[in-house]
Design an enzyme around this catalytic site. Structure first.
Site, short mmCIF file in Angstrom:
data_model
loop_
_atom_site.label_atom_id
_atom_site.label_comp_id
_atom_site.label_asym_id
_atom_site.label_seq_id
_atom_site.Cartn_x
_atom_site.Cartn_y
_atom_site.Cartn_z
N TRP A 236 44.65 40.81 40.79
CA TRP A 236 43.73 40.07 41.66
C TRP A 236 42.64 40.98 42.20
CZ3 TRP A 236 43.42 35.26 40.73
CH2 TRP A 236 44.56 34.56 40.30
N ASP B 235 42.24 40.64 50.91
CA ASP B 235 42.75 39.43 50.26
C ASP B 235 44.25 39.38 50.55
OD1 ASP B 235 43.76 37.46 48.64
OD2 ASP B 235 43.04 38.31 46.76
N LYS C 96 50.56 29.54 49.24
CA LYS C 96 51.81 30.28 49.06
C LYS C 96 52.63 30.27 50.34
CE LYS C 96 49.04 32.93 45.99
NZ LYS C 96 49.42 32.39 44.70
N1 PMP Z 1 44.32 36.61 45.25
C1 PMP Z 1 45.66 36.63 45.16
C2 PMP Z 1 46.39 37.80 45.70
C3 PMP Z 1 46.33 35.56 44.56
O1 PMP Z 1 47.66 35.59 44.45
C4 PMP Z 1 45.60 34.46 44.06
C5 PMP Z 1 46.25 33.25 43.43
N2 PMP Z 1 47.47 33.39 42.89
C6 PMP Z 1 44.21 34.50 44.16
C7 PMP Z 1 43.60 35.56 44.78
C8 PMP Z 1 43.37 33.36 43.65
O2 PMP Z 1 43.55 32.32 44.51
P1 PMP Z 1 43.01 30.84 44.30
O3 PMP Z 1 43.77 30.26 43.17
O4 PMP Z 1 43.28 30.20 45.62
O5 PMP Z 1 41.56 30.94 44.01
#
Ligand code: PMP
Length: 362
Positions: A103, A173, A197
């Protein structure tokens, strides 16, 4: 409840049963309103109470100081990968990114489209098994901000302390460990998290930001991309994700009932320990992905002796009502996501299953 399984999915993920029960109870008509949350205007008094109540709970849970704004946005954490640099990186500025997994890499890729990004540290050469040591951080004191990912959901690598960044604003994040433990908001300039989550169903993204950053947004940003819009209109510039925010409110109430972030933090520590202890005492049959000091309390990632056996593990676990254990398609292996609402009974059930599985296949 008898047909519910233990849901180890990484997100959207398990929600607290009392929350689901209340949402179900109120789905035909909110008490005294005669309509469900799915049907009411976001301008109604009822919805104002929901969103304001949710914000008040969040402020209370995380002890958020008055000079921080709390926003309920859409577009997921993925949109924040773009909004953060678009808003808080002045033209010609640079930002530092610390990368500890998939991510963080994605965040860099988006920021690079609008800014000069410096990777202050990455543990990719170690297959993202750990967070970097302080000595590995090559931070630029003139950077507009430092971005990091507090928990890498795919690799199961979590920071257990904030990176030390001096006076440079820290951006996090926190999508997969938001409100899973106490947090000192004053150490951050901006925290964002897709809520699906630990806090809500999909559709709403929580942003907690220090107000002084708002002055940085360029005037020519698209209205929806500008944090100032959402601050000014209290997250109601356009139609918000009403149902997701309503469920988030039920979850924040539930969290308060769990003893707040201290209480849920202790419960999460205990659950994760049970699982890591089982992995560590398996004599190498189960191999943890993350190094001990970087292990995630939210996403427990491990491997089995060979890939085919991992497939058997996932299939047999599912037959035993332990669902969602397949690792992310990009890295394989097993991932047990045990967010706030995941019950300890499910961790115990997984550990029993792992012991039986090892006896059968070792
Ligand atoms: N950052 C992290 C740490 C994630 O786990 C996720 C989704 N699993 C995201 C960003 C992306 O999130 P979204 O699907 O809400 O755009």
């Amino acid at each position: 409840m008898t047909d519910r399984v233990f849901n180890f999915a990484a997100g959207p993920a398990v929600l607290p049963e009392p929350v689901l029960a209340q949402a179900q109870k109120e789905l035909m008509a909110l008490p005294g309103v005669g309509m469900s949350i799915l049907e009411i205007s976001h301008r109604s008094k009822t919805f104002q109470d929901v969103i304001q109540g949710c914000e008040a709970d969040i402020r209370k849970l995380a002890k958020i100081p008055a000079n921080y704004q709390v926003l309920f946005l859409q577009g997921g954490a993925s949109l924040q990968f773009s909004m953060v640099p678009m808003n808080i990186l002045p033209t010609g500025g640079k930002a530092d990114y610390i990368v500890t997994g998939s991510w963080g890499k994605k965040a860099v890729k988006e920021a690079q489209k609008v800014a000069t990004v410096q990777v202050a540290a990455t543990t990719e050469a170690d297959n993202f098994t750990r967070v970097p040591a302080k000595s590995e951080l090559k931070l630029d004191p003139s950077a507009a901000y430092v971005h990091y990912t507090s928990n890498e959901t795919i690799q199961g690598v979590e920071w257990h302390h904030e990176p030390e960044v001096g006076s440079v604003p820290l951006v996090c994040d926190a999508s997969s460990d938001i409100f899973s433990r106490p947090i000192d908001v004053t150490k951050y300039a901006l925290i964002y998290a897709g809520a699906q989550k630990n806090l809500a169903p999909a559709g709403v993204t929580l942003v907690i930001m220090r107000e002084d950053l708002l002055a940085r947004s360029p005037k020519n940003l698209g209205v929806m991309l500008d944090y100032n819009t959402h601050v000014k209109d209290k997250s109601l510039y356009n139609t918000p994700a009403g149902f997701a925010i309503y469920v988030m409110r039920l979850v924040t109430q539930w969290l308060i009932g769990q003893g707040g972030l201290d209480g849920i933090g202790r419960a999460n520590e205990a659950k994760a320990k049970i699982l890591y202890d089982a992995i560590d005492s398996s004599g190498g049959f189960y191999r943890p992905h993350a190094k001990p000091d970087s292990r995630s309390n939210m996403n427990v990632t491990f491997r089995l002796p060979y890939e085919g056996l991992e497939e058997t593990f996932v299939a047999e676990a599912k037959a035993n009502k332990l669902d969602g254990l397949k690792g992310h398609r990009s890295v394989g292996g097993i991932r047990a996501s045990i967010y706030n609402a995941f019950p300890k009974a499910g961790v115990d059930a997984l550990v029993s299953f792992m012991k039986e599985f090892q006896k059968k296949y070792q």
